[in-house]
Design a protein around this motif. Sequence first.
Motif, PDB file in Angstrom:
ATOM      1  N   ARG A  34     -30.022  23.068  57.712  1.00 14.97           N
ATOM      2  CA  ARG A  34     -29.443  24.611  57.055  1.00 14.97           C
ATOM      3  C   ARG A  34     -30.569  25.484  58.016  1.00 14.97           C
ATOM      4  O   ARG A  34     -29.267  26.539  58.281  1.00 14.97           O
TER       5      ARG A  34
ATOM      6  N   THR B 181     -30.872  31.007  53.234  1.00 15.87           N
ATOM      7  CA  THR B 181     -29.371  30.089  52.357  1.00 15.87           C
ATOM      8  C   THR B 181     -28.760  31.183  51.830  1.00 15.87           C
ATOM      9  O   THR B 181     -27.369  30.751  51.893  1.00 15.87           O
TER      10      THR B 181
ATOM     11  N   GLY C 152     -35.150  28.049  56.868  1.00 12.95           N
ATOM     12  CA  GLY C 152     -34.301  27.710  56.141  1.00 12.95           C
ATOM     13  C   GLY C 152     -34.767  28.008  54.404  1.00 12.95           C
ATOM     14  O   GLY C 152     -34.697  26.925  54.313  1.00 12.95           O
ATOM     15  N   SER C 153     -35.686  28.755  54.684  1.00  9.98           N
ATOM     16  CA  SER C 153     -36.077  29.338  53.326  1.00  9.98           C
ATOM     17  C   SER C 153     -34.229  30.047  52.439  1.00  9.98           C
ATOM     18  O   SER C 153     -33.888  29.331  52.720  1.00  9.98           O
TER      19      SER C 153
ATOM     20  N   GLU D 142     -34.177  20.757  54.933  1.00  7.95           N
ATOM     21  CA  GLU D 142     -34.336  22.528  55.628  1.00  7.95           C
ATOM     22  C   GLU D 142     -34.209  22.607  57.029  1.00  7.95           C
ATOM     23  O   GLU D 142     -33.706  23.224  57.477  1.00  7.95           O
TER      24      GLU D 142
END
Length: 432
Positions: A152, A410, A405-406, A149
């Motif tokens: 990302r 993304t 990071g969710s 996470e």
Amino acid sequence: MHDDGRYDDPRVTGSAGDPVSRETDYPSWRSQGSAQDPPESMRDRPTSGVPWSPNPEFSSGRDASDGAGRPVNATPDARVIPIRRNTSAATRFEAATYQAAPGVVPDPRPAPDTPGPSAGPYEPADTEAAYVSRETPTREEDDPPLAMEAMRAVQILNPSGEVTMPRPDRTRVMCVANQKGGVGKTTTTVNLAVALALHGNRVLVVDLDPQGNASTGLNVPHHTGVPDVYDCLINSVPLEDVAQAVEGIPNLWCVPATIDLAGAEIELVSVVARESRLSRAIDAYPGHFDYVFIDCPPSLGLLTVNALVAAQEVLIPIQCEYYALEGLNQLINNINLVRQHLNPRLEVSTILLTMYDRRTRLADAVEQDVRNHFGDKVLQAVIPRNVRVSEAPSYGQSVMTYDPGSRGATSYFEAAQEIAERGVKEPVSRNA
């Protein structure tokens, strides 16, 4: 006693003419006197809470033997057959039922005289553990969820500021339109614009919805009295005078919308060249943008027509439900009318599936129908239902900066990257 498989001893069976086979489960065997039954003299005797045992080692003090293998109070006729104690079984039973007292830590080492349990036929004996190098990462240590996470988030935020998404050769003016409300037009506009701006593209967002939700998502003031897109459409104010830089996002500007825009539908009726007012305002902007996103209201009125005339491409967000498909034909028909009479360069270039719920078959059915009908125009990236996407506007942010990071961030990042790559492969004519 004979070794022919039968017991003929009358001391055991009680009768010499009633042999009992070892392999026969005779019903009256225990009733005729078994080693497990107490003697007749003790059957009517009151118990003291301790069960009777034929083995002197398990007897209480009241049932102590006299040394000859008989209880003290038993009659001479009562014979007790001593039973050999299974030491190994008793040891395993006692070890299994042992419980340490509260607060006492039991010693894990076995007693010196206690034989350990033997290994089973399919269980090898305890051996030394296999050597594993601490420098060899396991699967969990190689890619833990928090590390992935974080990776990302760094990829989406792009703190270095490098141009990681390809920039188009000419300005791409994209109209985000769908007369169906609640399909994610404003959310798509805001997040795609932020994603492209974070990765080196110059982006302008034109909020053409009287609700002003795109201005809220970008944290741009849009209260009454703020210069907005209404002044550009009605009073011919230059677009550069009302555009505001988005705080915290470099290379991103927004033209806000106030409640005054709600009356533009009526006021534009009597204006000359009412369908091309926004197009002329964008063409007159002195700066150069890589992308111009126009957030349309959920209707097919004059505001949406202005956006279709000013744009080169149409991005249609489609919610993965039946109602979103029902009005799609009407939108396509209106786009064709604008192409025939007002803007021949207009085309539907991008279809984005939003609010995808993978737990339902309906979402899969809608996705297959849309892909079969529009083909390559549908992005491979699909926006799932994610609560972070809905929470972000309440903090005046996009999901790209609120929770990078969710899954929602993304997915929008992948959609923006796909749009950027398609723009390089298929250059769009410059809107100037």
